[in-house]
Design an enzyme around this catalytic site. Structure first.
Site, PDB file in Angstrom:
ATOM      1  N   GLU A  11       0.812  -1.219   0.000  1.00 65.97           N
ATOM      2  CA  GLU A  11       0.000   0.000   0.000  1.00 65.97           C
ATOM      3  C   GLU A  11       0.848   1.273   0.000  1.00 65.97           C
ATOM      4  O   GLU A  11       0.643   2.183   0.806  1.00 65.97           O
ATOM      5  CB  GLU A  11      -0.952  -0.011   1.207  1.00 65.97           C
ATOM      6  CG  GLU A  11      -1.959  -1.156   1.171  1.00 65.97           C
ATOM      7  CD  GLU A  11      -2.914  -1.136   2.344  1.00 65.97           C
ATOM      8  OE1 GLU A  11      -4.096  -1.474   2.142  1.00 65.97           O
ATOM      9  OE2 GLU A  11      -2.491  -0.804   3.472  1.00 65.97           O
ATOM     10  N   VAL A  12       1.787   1.328  -0.924  1.00 69.66           N
ATOM     11  CA  VAL A  12       2.681   2.482  -0.990  1.00 69.66           C
ATOM     12  C   VAL A  12       2.090   3.534  -1.940  1.00 69.66           C
ATOM     13  O   VAL A  12       2.011   3.326  -3.148  1.00 69.66           O
ATOM     14  CB  VAL A  12       4.089   2.067  -1.465  1.00 69.66           C
ATOM     15  CG1 VAL A  12       4.997   3.297  -1.563  1.00 69.66           C
ATOM     16  CG2 VAL A  12       4.681   1.040  -0.499  1.00 69.66           C
TER      17      VAL A  12
END
Length: 532
Positions: free
Chosen positions: A326-327
């Protein structure tokens, strides 16, 4: 050799007819062992557990210098006998029906816990060699610990006789795990978990034969762990009292290891790291845009190196988890000094994400670790990952088969089936989630090292973590432990046995929720624990 085997079986028949349930399909309604062993035979007689139940280790290669076996044996006896008012008068009983103790033979003198250690055991009750004792053989002390847990489930308190009874003897149980990695994630960033509660979770894992505590220590919201190399990281904790000292973390690791459980420590980088900057603001891209960590700063990687250097002093498991999920790189693209750095190095934002993950991997490798990363790293640049990477599946099904086809190892935690914070996911769905779905190649199957159920902490703290974990985690635990052809094809076949295990957890002080209803459900009206 043949005469000795004949003697064993003759003695078993003297203690009662043997019912074979280990081959040709197990009738899972016959007994209440959880998870189901690889092979089981049992009879129809009854023994009584002596009040001074003894541990005998003559003839074993294991010295137990660290006291792991003795401690586990004492704990097992205490758990079985609890605080029952037991009848101390055994004089009226024939000596042949009194089980005096347990003889344990361990082949390996080594008690170093590490990934892939032999966890097999063989349990005979009573012993054909010493009929007033049970007999437990294992290659390692950690296999013996599993055997102790199985033995404890054969013992039942009878309130009419005020004695601990061992029913359906003689027992012959030969057992080993299906997967080497059988994990449970706890998250201490979204809500702090007190040390006694973490230890209770570890104890409960032992009962279900889970063997990896994945400690998701820090996240966006808080940084509760002391890092001696960078002490201001601790400023990211919620409060002064919601912290873990470095010594307390070492105590958690030691407590788990003595119970056969490895601790997988996780720092999730480069995203999920806003809390890092409360002590060291230069880790943020800017004061107004605070995660992911600043990819352009050498200080970022010095901090990661310091953390992993400190980790290596206490977290001795083969693997460390580096996150990578989830960057959102929008902060990098809106921060002038990072944009300048990207242009200078000829990178776009996706290439910078890859650069960050691969550099963090190299740091971990330099400290002797192999790496676990969440699946986004594989989905985005799988061919670039270190070959010492284990890809941690979480987004859904179908990922594991792609990972192993690429020659990498995989841990399965698909969120639609094995996320404990999803309260609408039933225990039946947990039970039927198969890590090897669509993986038929034998060599590729070996690359799925196991699975993990995830207790994310947004909606749990010390008040409700146990009933959110159990009994659904136990359903997954049998999937991960039990040989595939012994698993039930329909969850209805195991409902009664799992209900019994859930009640057993309650009796042992673990707040496991009822099977009926969703995760963390309440009991339905007055009634027996076993029917809830």
């Amino acid at each position: 050799m043949g005469l000795q085997l004949l003697r064993v079986w003759l003695l078993l028949f003297l203690f009662g007819l043997v019912a074979i349930v280990g081959g040709g399909g197990v009738n899972v309604g016959d007994f209440n062992i959880w998870p189901m062993p690889k092979s089981v035979t049992n009879g129809h007689r009854k023994l009584y557990m002596a009040l001074d139940f003894q541990l005998i280790t003559e003839g074993t290669n294991y010295s137990d210098a660290s006291g792991i076996l003795k401690e586990a044996f004492t704990t097992m006896v205490d758990v079985v006998q609890m605080d029952y008012a037991l009848d101390a008068n055994f004089s009226a009983l024939h000596p042949s029906v009194v089980l005096k103790g347990l003889q344990v033979l361990i082949s390996s003198p080594n008690d170093q816990l590490q990934y892939g250690i032999d966890e097999s055991y063989k349990l005979l009750v009573p012993s054909p060699y010493k009929p007033d004792f049970a007999h437990l053989e294992a290659q390692t002390v950690y296999g013996a610990l599993h055997g102790l847990q199985t033995f404890s489930q054969l013992c039942h308190f009878n309130s009419a006789t005020s004695r601990i009874e061992v029913l359906m003897v003689p027992w012959t149980i030969i057992d080993q795990p299906r997967f080497s990695y059988r994990g449970l994630l706890i998250d201490t960033s979204r809500h702090y978990q007190p040390l006694p509660m973490i230890k209770k979770v570890i104890d409960s894992m032992v009962y279900a034969k889970l063997n990896v505590l994945h400690w998701h220590i820090v996240d966006t919201q808080s940084f509760p762990l002391e890092i001696p190399s960078y002490p201001k990281l601790w400023d990211g904790a919620y409060s002064f009292s919601e912290r873990y000292t470095f010594a307390e973390a070492a105590e958690i690791v030691s407590y788990a290891q003595r119970r056969g459980i490895n601790v997988l420590a996780e720092i999730d980088v480069p995203g999920h790291a806003l809390s890092w900057g409360r002590g060291y603001p230069s880790l943020w891209p800017s004061k107004n845009c605070q995660q992911p960590l600043d990819v352009s700063s050498e200080f970022t990687f010095k901090v990661i190196d310091g953390i992993l250097s400190d980790f290596s002093k206490i977290f001795k498991f083969k693997f460390v988890h580096l996150g990578g999920d989830e960057v959102d790189t929008s902060c990098w693209m809106s921060t002038p000094h990072i944009m300048n750095w990207l242009r200078k190095h000829g990178m776009n934002e996706s290439e910078a994400y890859q650069y960050f993950v691969l550099r963090a991997q190299k740091i971990a490798l330099s400290h002797g670790y192999e790496i676990v990363n969440w699946e986004e790293t594989f989905n985005n640049f799988g061919s670039k990952l270190s070959r010492k990477t284990v890809v941690h599946n979480w987004l859904g099904g179908g990922v594991a088969e792609k990972v192993v086809a690429a020659g990498l190892r995989c841990i399965v935690s698909n969120q639609d089936k094995w996320y404990l914070d999803h309260l609408d996911t039933t225990w039946q769905q947990f039970y039927m989630n198969e890590p090897l779905t669509n993986i038929t190649n034998t060599e590729q199957q070996k690359l799925v090292i196991g699975g993990e159920v995830c207790m994310w902490g947004e909606t749990v703290d010390g008040s409700d973590i146990e009933q959110t974990i159990w009994p659904r985690a136990a359903a997954a635990a049998e999937r991960l432990w039990t040989t595939y052809n012994k698993l039930a094809r329909d969850p209805k076949q195991v409902t009664r046995r799992l209900a019994h295990f859930r009640c057993l957890l309650n009796q042992r002080g673990i707040a496991a929720a009822p099977l009926a209803g969703p995760g963390r459900g309440a009991p339905q009206e007055p009634g027996s624990c076993y029917s809830q």
